[in-house]
Design a protein around this motif. Structure first.
Motif, PDB file in Angstrom:
ATOM      1  N   MET A 163       0.849  -1.192   0.000  1.00 32.91           N
ATOM      2  CA  MET A 163       0.000   0.000   0.000  1.00 32.91           C
ATOM      3  C   MET A 163       0.891   1.251   0.000  1.00 32.91           C
ATOM      4  SD  MET A 163      -2.855   1.106   2.783  1.00 32.91           S
ATOM      5  CE  MET A 163      -3.080  -0.572   3.312  1.00 32.91           C
ATOM      6  N   SER A 164       0.623   2.222  -0.862  1.00 34.35           N
ATOM      7  CA  SER A 164       1.461   3.416  -0.873  1.00 34.35           C
ATOM      8  C   SER A 164       0.955   4.404   0.176  1.00 34.35           C
ATOM      9  CB  SER A 164       1.417   4.076  -2.250  1.00 34.35           C
ATOM     10  OG  SER A 164       0.232   4.824  -2.374  1.00 34.35           O
ATOM     11  N   GLU A 165       1.837   5.371   0.519  1.00 29.81           N
ATOM     12  CA  GLU A 165       1.447   6.346   1.532  1.00 29.81           C
ATOM     13  C   GLU A 165       0.246   7.167   1.099  1.00 29.81           C
ATOM     14  OE1 GLU A 165       4.679   8.735   2.836  1.00 29.81           O
ATOM     15  OE2 GLU A 165       5.780   7.002   3.576  1.00 29.81           O
ATOM     16  N   GLU A 166       0.128   7.324  -0.225  1.00 30.50           N
ATOM     17  CA  GLU A 166      -0.953   8.182  -0.721  1.00 30.50           C
ATOM     18  C   GLU A 166      -2.280   7.435  -0.832  1.00 30.50           C
ATOM     19  OE1 GLU A 166       1.798   7.934  -3.271  1.00 30.50           O
ATOM     20  OE2 GLU A 166       2.858   9.047  -1.738  1.00 30.50           O
ATOM     21  N   CYS A 167      -2.336   6.190  -0.349  1.00 32.58           N
ATOM     22  CA  CYS A 167      -3.551   5.386  -0.552  1.00 32.58           C
ATOM     23  C   CYS A 167      -4.778   6.113   0.000  1.00 32.58           C
ATOM     24  CB  CYS A 167      -3.416   4.024   0.126  1.00 32.58           C
ATOM     25  SG  CYS A 167      -4.878   3.002  -0.099  1.00 32.58           S
TER      26      CYS A 167
ATOM     27  N   THR B 131      -9.688   4.611  -8.259  1.00 33.24           N
ATOM     28  CA  THR B 131      -8.739   5.542  -8.862  1.00 33.24           C
ATOM     29  C   THR B 131      -7.316   4.990  -8.847  1.00 33.24           C
ATOM     30  OG1 THR B 131      -8.364   6.649  -6.763  1.00 33.24           O
ATOM     31  CG2 THR B 131     -10.123   7.542  -8.145  1.00 33.24           C
ATOM     32  N   CYS B 132      -7.158   3.687  -8.609  1.00 28.73           N
ATOM     33  CA  CYS B 132      -5.826   3.116  -8.438  1.00 28.73           C
ATOM     34  C   CYS B 132      -5.782   1.693  -8.975  1.00 28.73           C
ATOM     35  CB  CYS B 132      -5.494   3.127  -6.941  1.00 28.73           C
ATOM     36  SG  CYS B 132      -3.952   2.330  -6.542  1.00 28.73           S
ATOM     37  N   ALA B 133      -4.640   1.353  -9.611  1.00 26.38           N
ATOM     38  CA  ALA B 133      -4.533   0.004 -10.182  1.00 26.38           C
ATOM     39  C   ALA B 133      -3.728  -0.939  -9.288  1.00 26.38           C
ATOM     40  CB  ALA B 133      -3.882   0.083 -11.554  1.00 26.38           C
ATOM     41  N   ALA B 134      -3.179  -0.432  -8.185  1.00 29.21           N
ATOM     42  CA  ALA B 134      -2.303  -1.269  -7.354  1.00 29.21           C
ATOM     43  C   ALA B 134      -3.068  -2.469  -6.793  1.00 29.21           C
ATOM     44  CB  ALA B 134      -1.737  -0.440  -6.209  1.00 29.21           C
ATOM     45  N   ASN B 135      -2.369  -3.607  -6.801  1.00 30.01           N
ATOM     46  CA  ASN B 135      -3.018  -4.831  -6.340  1.00 30.01           C
ATOM     47  C   ASN B 135      -2.631  -5.060  -4.878  1.00 30.01           C
ATOM     48  OD1 ASN B 135      -4.682  -6.901  -6.766  1.00 30.01           O
ATOM     49  ND2 ASN B 135      -3.242  -8.164  -7.931  1.00 30.01           N
ATOM     50  N   CYS B 136      -3.029  -4.167  -3.987  1.00 31.03           N
ATOM     51  CA  CYS B 136      -2.516  -4.201  -2.622  1.00 31.03           C
ATOM     52  C   CYS B 136      -3.539  -4.773  -1.652  1.00 31.03           C
ATOM     53  CB  CYS B 136      -2.109  -2.805  -2.188  1.00 31.03           C
ATOM     54  SG  CYS B 136      -3.531  -1.739  -1.942  1.00 31.03           S
ATOM     55  N   ALA B 137      -3.133  -4.880  -0.397  1.00 28.72           N
ATOM     56  CA  ALA B 137      -3.996  -5.482   0.618  1.00 28.72           C
ATOM     57  C   ALA B 137      -5.289  -4.689   0.784  1.00 28.72           C
ATOM     58  CB  ALA B 137      -3.243  -5.542   1.940  1.00 28.72           C
ATOM     59  N   SER B 138      -5.202  -3.370   0.633  1.00 29.71           N
ATOM     60  CA  SER B 138      -6.380  -2.533   0.815  1.00 29.71           C
ATOM     61  C   SER B 138      -7.497  -2.937  -0.139  1.00 29.71           C
ATOM     62  CB  SER B 138      -6.002  -1.068   0.566  1.00 29.71           C
ATOM     63  OG  SER B 138      -7.116  -0.241   0.698  1.00 29.71           O
ATOM     64  N   ARG B 139      -7.071  -3.280  -1.366  1.00 27.93           N
ATOM     65  CA  ARG B 139      -8.057  -3.702  -2.366  1.00 27.93           C
ATOM     66  C   ARG B 139      -8.757  -4.991  -1.897  1.00 27.93           C
ATOM     67  NH1 ARG B 139      -8.802  -2.670  -7.717  1.00 27.93           N
ATOM     68  NH2 ARG B 139      -6.999  -1.323  -7.733  1.00 27.93           N
ATOM     69  N   GLU B 140      -7.942  -5.913  -1.386  1.00 30.13           N
ATOM     70  CA  GLU B 140      -8.497  -7.193  -0.915  1.00 30.13           C
ATOM     71  C   GLU B 140      -9.432  -6.969   0.271  1.00 30.13           C
ATOM     72  OE1 GLU B 140      -8.076 -10.306  -2.147  1.00 30.13           O
ATOM     73  OE2 GLU B 140      -7.240  -9.130  -3.787  1.00 30.13           O
ATOM     74  N   GLU B 141      -8.919  -6.184   1.272  1.00 31.15           N
ATOM     75  CA  GLU B 141      -9.697  -5.991   2.496  1.00 31.15           C
ATOM     76  C   GLU B 141     -11.014  -5.290   2.207  1.00 31.15           C
ATOM     77  OE1 GLU B 141      -6.940  -3.783   4.805  1.00 31.15           O
ATOM     78  OE2 GLU B 141      -5.609  -5.516   5.012  1.00 31.15           O
TER      79      GLU B 141
ATOM     80  N   MET C  97      -0.568  -4.210 -17.422  1.00 28.20           N
ATOM     81  CA  MET C  97      -1.815  -3.621 -16.917  1.00 28.20           C
ATOM     82  C   MET C  97      -2.983  -4.563 -17.209  1.00 28.20           C
ATOM     83  SD  MET C  97      -3.571   0.034 -17.754  1.00 28.20           S
ATOM     84  CE  MET C  97      -4.710   0.783 -16.600  1.00 28.20           C
ATOM     85  N   ALA C  98      -2.988  -5.137 -18.434  1.00 31.07           N
ATOM     86  CA  ALA C  98      -4.051  -6.081 -18.797  1.00 31.07           C
ATOM     87  C   ALA C  98      -4.030  -7.270 -17.844  1.00 31.07           C
ATOM     88  CB  ALA C  98      -3.865  -6.540 -20.238  1.00 31.07           C
ATOM     89  N   GLU C  99      -2.823  -7.748 -17.526  1.00 28.21           N
ATOM     90  CA  GLU C  99      -2.711  -8.898 -16.620  1.00 28.21           C
ATOM     91  C   GLU C  99      -3.226  -8.548 -15.224  1.00 28.21           C
ATOM     92  OE1 GLU C  99       1.013 -10.843 -19.088  1.00 28.21           O
ATOM     93  OE2 GLU C  99       1.429  -9.886 -17.171  1.00 28.21           O
ATOM     94  N   LEU C 100      -2.867  -7.330 -14.792  1.00 26.54           N
ATOM     95  CA  LEU C 100      -3.308  -6.861 -13.472  1.00 26.54           C
ATOM     96  C   LEU C 100      -4.832  -6.758 -13.407  1.00 26.54           C
ATOM     97  CD1 LEU C 100      -1.731  -5.812 -10.969  1.00 26.54           C
ATOM     98  CD2 LEU C 100      -2.018  -3.511 -11.886  1.00 26.54           C
ATOM     99  N   MET C 101      -5.427  -6.329 -14.510  1.00 23.72           N
ATOM    100  CA  MET C 101      -6.890  -6.166 -14.551  1.00 23.72           C
ATOM    101  C   MET C 101      -7.586  -7.501 -14.843  1.00 23.72           C
ATOM    102  SD  MET C 101      -6.783  -2.958 -13.945  1.00 23.72           S
ATOM    103  CE  MET C 101      -8.515  -2.615 -13.876  1.00 23.72           C
ATOM    104  N   GLU C 102      -6.774  -8.547 -15.065  1.00 21.63           N
ATOM    105  CA  GLU C 102      -7.308  -9.893 -15.356  1.00 21.63           C
ATOM    106  C   GLU C 102      -8.204  -9.907 -16.592  1.00 21.63           C
ATOM    107  OE1 GLU C 102      -9.032 -10.939 -11.617  1.00 21.63           O
ATOM    108  OE2 GLU C 102      -7.114 -11.544 -10.783  1.00 21.63           O
ATOM    109  N   ILE C 103      -7.758  -9.200 -17.629  1.00 22.93           N
ATOM    110  CA  ILE C 103      -8.484  -9.207 -18.897  1.00 22.93           C
ATOM    111  C   ILE C 103      -7.603  -9.923 -19.919  1.00 22.93           C
ATOM    112  CG2 ILE C 103      -9.584  -7.798 -20.685  1.00 22.93           C
ATOM    113  CD1 ILE C 103      -9.822  -5.578 -18.559  1.00 22.93           C
TER     114      ILE C 103
END
Ligand code: ADP
Length: 279
Positions: free
Chosen positions: A1-5, A11-21, A196-202
């Motif tokens: 998770m970045s500090e700016e989360c 608005t973010c593509a990062a695959n971080c814990a916040s997204r999961e939680e 990016m495509a892989e991250l978005m699972e497309i």
């Protein structure tokens, strides 16, 4: 998770814990298309950088799919650099009815929506920030009366910024076609689009290397002006089995400049078209 989360995963593509939680699944950002429309498959055409021929390939794919007898639409999501209407010789302004905005129709019956069909003067620049542009793309999806469409091709803005992210999250994209050039393959910028495509699972349905070579009109010899291609290497390392190469061809560029791209017939994209049909 970045500090700016901001914990706003839209608005973010990062695959971080916040997204999961947050359990904010992909579906939670999905937008419904216009209720009077039925779009069966959405195919995004992307590139790492501008000027590699992404709009050209979008146009050729759409025209060829139309020749296969399918109902086809193009959403020009390249809001600040729209080039689809010109390639198809469409200049009429988009009209509105109760159900939504009516897309323009090309000579062979492809529905087109583009920022250029809304501007008073198509040479006016669109000087808007990313979130506003993303909002326009969503409006193109939600407020345009697309009708029954078998394949919608989305001409994406180049790169991996705000607007591509909005498209991937808001539209039910079935697959991606990546357009690149020999120089871009060397610079590896295209890998960002792939990742990016892989991250978005497309799924990436295929990679097109545009301006791959020049075929001498006199002797028929192929000249690989930019040197040995890295296309197969890149496709192999990302397990993408469908690739296509398009030559530098002044007649395609002329047809596009003259608004006559639908007159260009090539079988070089056949495998990509079949992959799109099977997506
Ligand atoms: P992008 O959408 O990636 O910015 P475009 O499709 O607008 O790129 O193409 C950029 C320019 O290159 C256009 O003028 C187009 O006519 C030209 N072009 C694209 N592909 C080819 C090609 N294979 N042969 C010759 N000219 C091409």
């Amino acid at each position: 998770m970045s500090e700016e989360c901001t914990h706003d995963c839209s608005t973010c593509a990062a695959n971080c814990a916040s997204r999961e939680e947050g359990k904010q699944s992909k579906e939670s950002f999905r937008q419904e298309c216009n209720p009077s429309s039925n779009v069966k498959k959405v195919i995004a055409v992307v590139s790492g950088k501008g000027g590699v021929g992404k709009s050209m390939v979008t146009s050729l794919l759409a025209a060829a799919m139309r020749r296969r007898g399918k109902a086809v639409a193009i959403m020009d999501a390249d809001i600040t650099g729209p080039s689809i209407p010109k390639a198809f010789g469409v200049s009429e302004r988009a009209a509105g009815i109760e159900e939504g905005i009516i897309p323009a129709s090309t000579r062979t019956g492809i529905s087109v929506m583009s920022m250029n069909l809304l501007l008073d003067d198509p040479t006016d620049p669109v000087v808007w920030r990313g979130p506003i542009i993303g909002g326009v793309v969503q409006q193109f999806w939600k407020e345009v009366y697309w009708g029954d469409v078998d394949y919608m091709f989305v001409d994406m803005p180049p790169g991996t910024g705000d607007v591509p992210l909005t498209v991937f999250q808001s539209l039910p994209v079935n697959g991606i076609v990546i357009v690149t050039s020999p120089q871009e393959l060397v610079s590896l910028v295209v890998e960002k689009a792939l990742k990016m495509a892989e991250l978005m699972e497309i799924p990436v349905l295929g990679i097109v290397e545009n301006m791959s070579y020049f075929e001498c009109p006199d002797c028929g010899k192929k000249h690989f002006i930019y040197g040995r291609s890295r296309l197969e290497e890149l496709a192999g390392s990302h397990h993408i089995s469908v690739t296509a190469r398009l030559p530098i061809d002044a007649s395609i560029a002329r047809a596009s400049d003259a608004g006559d791209i639908e007159a260009v017939e090539t079988n070089m994209l056949d495998e990509i078209l079949t992959a799109i049909e099977n997506a």
